[in-house]
Scaffold this active site. Sequence first.
Site, short mmCIF file in Angstrom:
data_model
loop_
_atom_site.label_atom_id
_atom_site.label_comp_id
_atom_site.label_asym_id
_atom_site.label_seq_id
_atom_site.Cartn_x
_atom_site.Cartn_y
_atom_site.Cartn_z
N SER A 1 0.83 -1.20 0.00
CA SER A 1 0.00 0.00 0.00
C SER A 1 0.87 1.26 0.00
CB SER A 1 -0.96 -0.04 1.19
OG SER A 1 -1.97 0.93 1.07
N ASP B 1 -10.10 -4.35 -5.30
CA ASP B 1 -9.38 -3.59 -4.28
C ASP B 1 -10.04 -2.23 -4.16
OD1 ASP B 1 -7.61 -2.11 -2.73
OD2 ASP B 1 -5.82 -2.92 -3.69
N HIS C 1 -7.51 -5.55 -0.54
CA HIS C 1 -6.32 -4.70 -0.49
C HIS C 1 -5.14 -5.35 0.23
CE1 HIS C 1 -4.21 -0.94 -0.83
NE2 HIS C 1 -4.13 -0.77 0.49
#
Length: 266
Positions: free
Chosen positions: A96, A220, A248
Amino acid sequence: MDIIQRNHIHVVGDLGAPQTLVFAHGFGIDQTTFHQVIAPFRQDYKIVLFDNVGGGKAELKAYSPRRYETIHGYATDVADILQALELKNVTFIGHSVSGMIGLLHSVYYPGIIDKLVLLGSSPRYLNDPASNYIGGFDDAALTSLFEAMEANYHAWAAGFSKLAMRNEDRPELAAQFAASLQELRPDIAIQVAKAIFYMDYRDELPKVTIPTLVVQTTNDIAVPGVVSEYLEAHIPNSRRTKVNTEGHFPHISAPGEVIAAIQSFL
Protein backbone atom coordinates in the site's frame (compact mmCIF):
# COMPACT_ATOMS: atom_id res chain seq x y z
CA MET A 1 16.00 8.29 19.68
CA ASP A 2 17.35 4.83 18.93
CA ILE A 3 16.09 3.86 15.47
CA ILE A 4 15.71 0.19 16.41
CA GLN A 5 13.35 1.19 19.20
CA ARG A 6 11.64 3.95 17.21
CA ASN A 7 10.54 1.58 14.45
CA HIS A 8 10.44 -1.65 16.47
CA ILE A 9 12.90 -3.21 13.99
CA HIS A 10 13.46 -6.95 13.74
CA VAL A 11 16.15 -8.61 11.62
CA VAL A 12 15.60 -12.32 10.97
CA GLY A 13 16.55 -15.01 8.46
CA ASP A 14 20.15 -15.58 7.37
CA LEU A 15 21.92 -12.63 8.97
CA GLY A 16 25.01 -13.24 6.84
CA ALA A 17 23.18 -13.42 3.53
CA PRO A 18 24.42 -11.05 0.80
CA GLN A 19 20.88 -9.99 -0.12
CA THR A 20 18.29 -8.34 2.11
CA LEU A 21 14.51 -8.24 1.87
CA VAL A 22 12.87 -5.28 3.61
CA PHE A 23 9.13 -5.67 4.24
CA ALA A 24 7.13 -2.50 4.91
CA HIS A 25 3.47 -2.53 5.97
CA GLY A 26 0.60 -0.30 4.93
CA PHE A 27 -1.87 1.87 6.83
CA GLY A 28 -3.63 0.36 9.82
CA ILE A 29 -1.52 -2.79 10.11
CA ASP A 30 2.00 -3.68 11.26
CA GLN A 31 4.97 -5.92 10.48
CA THR A 32 3.29 -9.04 11.90
CA THR A 33 1.04 -9.22 8.84
CA PHE A 34 4.02 -10.47 6.80
CA HIS A 35 4.68 -13.51 8.99
CA GLN A 36 3.34 -16.01 6.43
CA VAL A 37 5.11 -14.36 3.51
CA ILE A 38 8.62 -14.24 4.99
CA ALA A 39 8.79 -17.92 5.95
CA PRO A 40 10.14 -19.28 2.62
CA PHE A 41 12.80 -16.55 2.44
CA ARG A 42 14.35 -17.03 5.87
CA GLN A 43 16.94 -19.56 4.73
CA ASP A 44 18.50 -17.51 1.92
CA TYR A 45 17.92 -13.84 2.80
CA LYS A 46 18.41 -11.38 5.58
CA ILE A 47 14.92 -10.08 6.36
CA VAL A 48 14.14 -6.70 7.92
CA LEU A 49 10.76 -5.90 9.43
CA PHE A 50 9.67 -2.64 11.06
CA ASP A 51 6.62 -0.63 12.10
CA ASN A 52 5.88 2.80 10.70
CA VAL A 53 5.78 5.54 13.33
CA GLY A 54 2.20 6.08 14.47
CA GLY A 55 1.31 2.41 14.15
CA GLY A 56 2.13 -1.04 15.44
CA LYS A 57 4.67 -1.05 18.25
CA ALA A 58 6.70 1.86 16.91
CA GLU A 59 7.62 4.46 19.52
CA LEU A 60 4.52 6.64 19.85
CA LYS A 61 6.42 9.68 21.14
CA ALA A 62 8.38 9.71 17.87
CA TYR A 63 5.23 10.77 16.02
CA SER A 64 5.32 14.37 14.85
CA PRO A 65 2.40 15.93 12.95
CA ARG A 66 4.86 18.14 11.09
CA ARG A 67 7.27 15.32 10.12
CA TYR A 68 4.47 13.05 8.92
CA GLU A 69 2.29 15.69 7.31
CA THR A 70 3.29 13.96 4.07
CA ILE A 71 4.77 10.52 3.47
CA HIS A 72 8.17 12.14 2.86
CA GLY A 73 8.70 11.75 6.60
CA TYR A 74 8.30 8.01 6.26
CA ALA A 75 10.69 7.89 3.30
CA THR A 76 13.25 9.63 5.54
CA ASP A 77 12.59 7.00 8.22
CA VAL A 78 13.38 4.26 5.70
CA ALA A 79 16.63 6.04 4.87
CA ASP A 80 17.48 6.11 8.57
CA ILE A 81 16.72 2.40 8.94
CA LEU A 82 18.72 1.24 5.92
CA GLN A 83 21.67 3.41 6.92
CA ALA A 84 21.61 2.35 10.58
CA LEU A 85 21.59 -1.33 9.61
CA GLU A 86 24.21 -0.75 6.88
CA LEU A 87 22.11 -2.64 4.38
CA LYS A 88 23.12 -3.35 0.79
CA ASN A 89 21.60 -5.37 -2.06
CA VAL A 90 18.09 -4.51 -0.83
CA THR A 91 14.80 -5.60 -2.32
CA PHE A 92 12.07 -3.43 -0.79
CA ILE A 93 8.60 -4.98 -0.58
CA GLY A 94 6.14 -2.23 0.27
CA HIS A 95 2.44 -2.79 0.85
CA SER A 96 0.00 0.00 0.00
CA VAL A 97 1.44 3.41 0.98
CA SER A 98 4.77 1.81 1.87
CA GLY A 99 5.20 0.90 -1.77
CA MET A 100 5.28 4.62 -2.56
CA ILE A 101 7.51 5.24 0.45
CA GLY A 102 10.02 2.75 -0.94
CA LEU A 103 9.68 4.26 -4.41
CA LEU A 104 10.43 7.75 -3.08
CA HIS A 105 13.44 6.40 -1.20
CA SER A 106 14.79 4.83 -4.38
CA VAL A 107 14.51 8.19 -6.15
CA TYR A 108 15.88 10.39 -3.34
CA TYR A 109 18.56 7.97 -2.08
CA PRO A 110 19.65 6.03 -5.18
CA GLY A 111 21.97 3.04 -5.01
CA ILE A 112 20.65 1.41 -1.83
CA ILE A 113 17.44 -0.31 -2.93
CA ASP A 114 18.13 -2.58 -5.91
CA LYS A 115 14.62 -3.88 -6.57
CA LEU A 116 11.14 -2.70 -5.64
CA VAL A 117 7.90 -4.60 -5.12
CA LEU A 118 4.72 -2.50 -5.05
CA LEU A 119 2.04 -4.55 -3.33
CA GLY A 120 -1.34 -2.87 -3.81
CA SER A 121 0.24 0.58 -4.14
CA SER A 122 -0.97 3.81 -5.72
CA PRO A 123 0.69 7.12 -6.61
CA ARG A 124 -2.59 9.00 -6.19
CA TYR A 125 -5.95 7.93 -4.77
CA LEU A 126 -7.95 10.95 -5.89
CA ASN A 127 -9.33 11.02 -9.43
CA ASP A 128 -7.93 13.72 -11.70
CA PRO A 129 -10.49 14.42 -14.44
CA ALA A 130 -8.21 17.00 -16.08
CA SER A 131 -5.72 14.29 -17.01
CA ASN A 132 -8.23 11.42 -17.24
CA TYR A 133 -6.52 9.74 -14.29
CA ILE A 134 -8.65 7.34 -12.27
CA GLY A 135 -7.41 6.86 -8.71
CA GLY A 136 -10.59 5.36 -7.32
CA PHE A 137 -11.95 8.24 -5.20
CA ASP A 138 -13.54 11.60 -5.94
CA ASP A 139 -13.58 14.61 -3.63
CA ALA A 140 -17.01 13.74 -2.23
CA ALA A 141 -15.93 10.18 -1.39
CA LEU A 142 -12.86 11.33 0.51
CA THR A 143 -14.81 14.03 2.32
CA SER A 144 -17.33 11.40 3.45
CA LEU A 145 -14.54 9.05 4.49
CA PHE A 146 -12.89 11.60 6.75
CA GLU A 147 -16.20 12.81 8.16
CA ALA A 148 -16.95 9.22 9.15
CA MET A 149 -13.50 8.79 10.72
CA GLU A 150 -13.88 11.98 12.72
CA ALA A 151 -17.48 11.29 13.81
CA ASN A 152 -16.92 7.77 15.15
CA TYR A 153 -13.50 6.36 14.41
CA HIS A 154 -14.13 2.90 15.85
CA ALA A 155 -17.39 2.45 13.95
CA TRP A 156 -15.66 3.59 10.76
CA ALA A 157 -12.85 1.09 11.32
CA ALA A 158 -15.32 -1.78 11.68
CA GLY A 159 -17.07 -0.90 8.41
CA PHE A 160 -14.02 0.03 6.37
CA SER A 161 -12.15 -3.15 7.31
CA LYS A 162 -14.80 -5.30 5.63
CA LEU A 163 -14.69 -3.26 2.41
CA ALA A 164 -10.90 -3.25 2.27
CA MET A 165 -10.30 -6.89 3.19
CA ARG A 166 -13.08 -8.43 1.07
CA ASN A 167 -12.95 -12.26 1.37
CA GLU A 168 -16.43 -12.34 2.93
CA ASP A 169 -16.14 -16.10 3.43
CA ARG A 170 -13.30 -15.44 5.89
CA PRO A 171 -14.74 -12.76 8.22
CA GLU A 172 -11.90 -13.27 10.69
CA LEU A 173 -9.55 -11.42 8.32
CA ALA A 174 -11.68 -8.26 8.38
CA ALA A 175 -12.09 -8.59 12.14
CA GLN A 176 -8.32 -8.73 12.57
CA PHE A 177 -7.86 -5.63 10.40
CA ALA A 178 -10.58 -3.79 12.31
CA ALA A 179 -8.88 -4.60 15.61
CA SER A 180 -5.57 -3.34 14.22
CA LEU A 181 -7.15 -0.09 13.04
CA GLN A 182 -8.83 0.41 16.40
CA GLU A 183 -5.51 0.16 18.21
CA LEU A 184 -4.32 3.33 16.47
CA ARG A 185 -4.75 6.68 18.15
CA PRO A 186 -7.62 8.20 16.16
CA ASP A 187 -6.07 11.65 15.68
CA ILE A 188 -2.88 10.09 14.31
CA ALA A 189 -4.80 7.65 12.12
CA ILE A 190 -6.84 10.48 10.59
CA GLN A 191 -3.80 12.65 9.88
CA VAL A 192 -1.84 9.79 8.33
CA ALA A 193 -4.88 8.75 6.27
CA LYS A 194 -5.18 12.30 4.92
CA ALA A 195 -1.48 12.34 4.01
CA ILE A 196 -2.03 9.12 2.09
CA PHE A 197 -5.34 9.76 0.36
CA TYR A 198 -4.44 13.28 -0.78
CA MET A 199 -0.90 12.51 -1.99
CA ASP A 200 0.16 12.71 -5.62
CA TYR A 201 3.48 11.19 -6.68
CA ARG A 202 2.74 10.55 -10.33
CA ASP A 203 5.62 12.82 -11.37
CA GLU A 204 8.09 10.64 -9.46
CA LEU A 205 7.28 7.43 -11.33
CA PRO A 206 9.45 8.08 -14.43
CA LYS A 207 12.43 8.80 -12.14
CA VAL A 208 12.57 5.22 -10.85
CA THR A 209 15.69 3.48 -12.18
CA ILE A 210 15.43 0.04 -10.56
CA PRO A 211 13.48 -3.07 -11.59
CA THR A 212 9.95 -2.84 -10.18
CA LEU A 213 7.20 -5.41 -9.75
CA VAL A 214 3.61 -4.14 -9.52
CA VAL A 215 1.31 -6.63 -7.78
CA GLN A 216 -2.42 -6.27 -8.46
CA THR A 217 -5.44 -7.92 -6.83
CA THR A 218 -9.11 -7.83 -7.82
CA ASN A 219 -11.85 -5.77 -6.16
CA ASP A 220 -9.38 -3.59 -4.28
CA ILE A 221 -11.39 -0.70 -2.84
CA ALA A 222 -8.27 1.45 -2.48
CA VAL A 223 -6.41 0.62 -5.71
CA PRO A 224 -8.48 -0.24 -8.79
CA GLY A 225 -6.86 -2.27 -11.54
CA VAL A 226 -6.36 0.76 -13.78
CA VAL A 227 -3.93 2.18 -11.19
CA SER A 228 -1.63 -0.82 -11.46
CA GLU A 229 -1.78 -0.46 -15.23
CA TYR A 230 -0.84 3.20 -14.82
CA LEU A 231 2.14 2.27 -12.65
CA GLU A 232 3.39 -0.26 -15.17
CA ALA A 233 3.03 2.26 -17.99
CA HIS A 234 4.89 5.07 -16.17
CA ILE A 235 7.63 3.29 -14.22
CA PRO A 236 10.55 2.31 -16.48
CA ASN A 237 11.68 -1.32 -16.24
CA SER A 238 8.51 -2.38 -14.43
CA ARG A 239 6.16 -5.27 -14.92
CA ARG A 240 2.76 -6.08 -13.50
CA THR A 241 1.44 -9.35 -12.15
CA LYS A 242 -2.02 -10.26 -10.91
CA VAL A 243 -2.55 -12.42 -7.84
CA ASN A 244 -5.63 -14.54 -7.43
CA THR A 245 -7.33 -12.89 -4.47
CA GLU A 246 -9.69 -10.04 -3.66
CA GLY A 247 -9.15 -6.97 -1.52
CA HIS A 248 -6.32 -4.70 -0.49
CA PHE A 249 -4.28 -7.21 1.54
CA PRO A 250 -3.05 -10.05 -0.69
CA HIS A 251 -0.19 -10.92 1.68
CA ILE A 252 -2.85 -11.69 4.31
CA SER A 253 -5.57 -13.28 2.19
CA ALA A 254 -3.33 -15.15 -0.28
CA PRO A 255 0.25 -15.31 1.04
CA GLY A 256 1.15 -18.18 -1.30
CA GLU A 257 0.31 -16.05 -4.33
CA VAL A 258 2.44 -13.18 -3.07
CA ILE A 259 5.35 -15.50 -2.23
CA ALA A 260 5.30 -16.92 -5.75
CA ALA A 261 5.23 -13.43 -7.29
CA ILE A 262 8.20 -12.27 -5.20
CA GLN A 263 10.19 -15.44 -5.87
CA SER A 264 9.65 -15.07 -9.61
CA PHE A 265 10.76 -11.44 -9.45
CA LEU A 266 13.87 -12.21 -7.40
